[in-house]
Design a protein around this motif. Structure first.
Motif, PDB file in Angstrom:
ATOM      1  N   ASN A 290      12.172  46.818  -0.381  1.00 12.36           N
ATOM      2  CA  ASN A 290      11.462  46.575   0.879  1.00 12.36           C
ATOM      3  C   ASN A 290      10.559  45.348   0.811  1.00 12.36           C
ATOM      4  O   ASN A 290      10.049  44.891   1.839  1.00 12.36           O
ATOM      5  N   CYS A 291      10.324  44.822  -0.386  1.00 18.30           N
ATOM      6  CA  CYS A 291       9.488  43.613  -0.473  1.00 18.30           C
ATOM      7  C   CYS A 291      10.274  42.434  -1.044  1.00 18.30           C
ATOM      8  O   CYS A 291       9.652  41.459  -1.493  1.00 18.30           O
ATOM      9  N   SER A 292      11.589  42.490  -1.046  1.00 18.66           N
ATOM     10  CA  SER A 292      12.447  41.366  -1.484  1.00 18.66           C
ATOM     11  C   SER A 292      11.910  40.708  -2.752  1.00 18.66           C
ATOM     12  O   SER A 292      11.527  39.529  -2.752  1.00 18.66           O
ATOM     13  N   PRO A 293      11.855  41.445  -3.868  1.00 19.81           N
ATOM     14  CA  PRO A 293      11.199  40.894  -5.065  1.00 19.81           C
ATOM     15  C   PRO A 293      11.864  39.637  -5.619  1.00 19.81           C
ATOM     16  O   PRO A 293      11.177  38.805  -6.227  1.00 19.81           O
ATOM     17  N   GLY A 294      13.183  39.454  -5.417  1.00 16.27           N
ATOM     18  CA  GLY A 294      13.843  38.254  -5.914  1.00 16.27           C
ATOM     19  C   GLY A 294      13.300  36.996  -5.252  1.00 16.27           C
ATOM     20  O   GLY A 294      12.891  36.038  -5.908  1.00 16.27           O
ATOM     21  N   ARG A 295      13.287  36.993  -3.920  1.00 18.82           N
ATOM     22  CA  ARG A 295      12.761  35.828  -3.220  1.00 18.82           C
ATOM     23  C   ARG A 295      11.269  35.652  -3.463  1.00 18.82           C
ATOM     24  O   ARG A 295      10.759  34.538  -3.578  1.00 18.82           O
ATOM     25  N   LEU A 296      10.551  36.789  -3.562  1.00 21.95           N
ATOM     26  CA  LEU A 296       9.101  36.730  -3.735  1.00 21.95           C
ATOM     27  C   LEU A 296       8.724  36.077  -5.067  1.00 21.95           C
ATOM     28  O   LEU A 296       7.816  35.232  -5.128  1.00 21.95           O
ATOM     29  N   ILE A 297       9.421  36.441  -6.136  1.00 19.94           N
ATOM     30  CA  ILE A 297       9.041  35.854  -7.434  1.00 19.94           C
ATOM     31  C   ILE A 297       9.391  34.369  -7.476  1.00 19.94           C
ATOM     32  O   ILE A 297       8.682  33.573  -8.110  1.00 19.94           O
ATOM     33  N   ILE A 298      10.436  33.964  -6.770  1.00 20.48           N
ATOM     34  CA  ILE A 298      10.752  32.537  -6.717  1.00 20.48           C
ATOM     35  C   ILE A 298       9.621  31.770  -6.034  1.00 20.48           C
ATOM     36  O   ILE A 298       9.112  30.767  -6.542  1.00 20.48           O
ATOM     37  N   GLU A 299       9.191  32.265  -4.868  1.00 16.75           N
ATOM     38  CA  GLU A 299       8.165  31.542  -4.114  1.00 16.75           C
ATOM     39  C   GLU A 299       6.829  31.550  -4.848  1.00 16.75           C
ATOM     40  O   GLU A 299       6.125  30.525  -4.881  1.00 16.75           O
ATOM     41  N   ARG A 300       6.476  32.661  -5.457  1.00 13.56           N
ATOM     42  CA  ARG A 300       5.211  32.721  -6.211  1.00 13.56           C
ATOM     43  C   ARG A 300       5.250  31.775  -7.413  1.00 13.56           C
ATOM     44  O   ARG A 300       4.273  31.117  -7.750  1.00 13.56           O
TER      45      ARG A 300
END
Length: 377
Positions: A290-300
């Motif tokens: 629900n928090c799209s961790p793949g895309r999130l870790i890329i952006e962070r």
């Protein structure tokens, strides 16, 4: 050692020996950095069917360095193949270039001629030289191997994002839907009071994160029913080498999303100066979807590294949808192969036909369907 008019070619079997003579040359991509190649050769040089082969090319008259090609010779189905130190782990293959490197097609042909002649004469010989995934431009200098008539387009391409100095301005250029989704994902993730993001600075901590990457990627590939090689003993040793030797210097970058002791997502990359290349990514799967961790870790990770001077983020090869959402620009790559004996002729001819077919994508798609092969990504 082999001599030829135009260029002189020497071979070595020890990476450190070759690297000591080229330590003052900047790598064209992080995959030619000495830390990457040292980790690679240490992991794979001991295999029975893989023999390190460092080709050092210099001007035959002046002795000036022209190129260092980090190669291997390996035996596959009875054919002795010379290729870059890759084995599906190195995303961009290229020579390191010295001051006498060819800068036009004529000089490149002379170097190619002399390199092939030296390979034919070396003890043990070779049947085929096959060079794949080569960038056309090497840090502002033309790749001489890509200038050759026999070079053709690779089926893969790189994917790069240039953020410039203003990260917020780059982020604003993303589609509104993408931006809002990233903001929502971060809000959802950080509702957990134990949630956090970090660039890992401690080697032991990075090795622990790598073990999680292996488990998460292994589970995902098994779920998809895909063949997965990155967790085999030799590949695992290579990635451990990267972390053991590269975390302290900043070459190897490991980042993680965590919730307390739980690792939600991981990203492993390599960095040289302002350029960072993603190498492996994983996440914990359905529980955190629900928090799209793949895309999130890329952006962070991009935001954190931008603050530390990174301006180019390379998503590497593979044209997946999530990369396009970050606005990547494609990087063309080239392949080149040639027979070194009559035994290599059918393979060189097959490679040539495959490269030519890439100029006709519709015909290629029809042939792939007829052969029952999946379409390219």
């Amino acid at each position: 050692m082999a001599r030829a008019a135009g260029f002189r070619v020497e071979f070595a079997s020890d990476w450190k020996q070759a690297a000591s003579r080229w330590s003052d040359v900047s790598p064209p991509t992080p995959f030619q950095d000495s830390q990457w190649l040292d980790a690679w050769y240490r992991a794979f040089a001991g295999l029975d069917d893989v023999e390190p082969l460092l080709a050092m090319v210099s001007d035959a008259v002046t002795g000036e360095r022209a190129a260092l090609l980090p190669l291997v010779r390996r035996l596959q189905k009875g054919i002795r193949i010379v290729e870059f130190a890759d084995l599906d782990l190195t995303d961009y293959n290229a020579p390191l270039l010295g001051p006498a490197a060819p800068r036009d097609a004529k000089a490149a042909r002379a170097m190619w001629r002399d390199l092939k002649a030296a390979l034919r004469r070396m003890p043990g010989g070779a049947d085929l030289i096959r060079l794949r995934k080569m960038p056309l431009d090497l840090a502002g200098q033309p790749n001489p191997l890509a200038l050759l008539d026999g070079a053709g387009s690779c089926s893969l391409n790189g994917n790069i994002v240039t953020t410039g100095d203003d990260y917020d301005a780059w982020r604003f250029q993303l589609g509104r839907t993408v931006r809002k989704e990233l903001e929502r994902s971060w809000r959802v993730f950080t509702r957990d009071p134990a949630a956090g993001f970090r660039i890992v600075a401690d080697k032991d901590d990075a090795l622990r994160i790598l073990a999680v990457t292996e488990a998460q990627q292994g589970a995902r590939m098994q779920q998809l029913g895909l063949n997965f090689i990155l967790n085999n003993e030799t590949c695992a040793a290579f990635y451990r080498n990267l972390i053991n030797d590269g975390i302290g210097s900043g070459f190897t970058v490991v980042s993680a999303l965590t919730s307390g002791d739980e690792v939600v997502a991981t990203l492993l990359g390599v960095r040289v100066g302002p350029r960072y290349v993603m190498v492996r990514i994983s996440n914990a799967g359905e529980k955190w979807s629900n928090c799209s961790p793949g895309r999130l870790i890329i952006e962070r990770t991009m935001a954190a590294l931008h603050g530390d001077g990174v301006r180019e983020v390379d998503f590497s090869i593979g044209n997946y949808a999530y990369k396009r959402r970050f606005g990547v620009a494609p990087i063309a790559l080239a392949d080149l192969s040639a027979a070194l004996s009559w035994r290599g002729l059918p393979y060189a001819l097959r490679d040539r036909v495959a490269r030519e077919l890439r100029n006709y994508p519709r015909l290629t798609a029809i042939i792939k369907r007829a052969l029952g092969k999946p379409p390219s990504h």
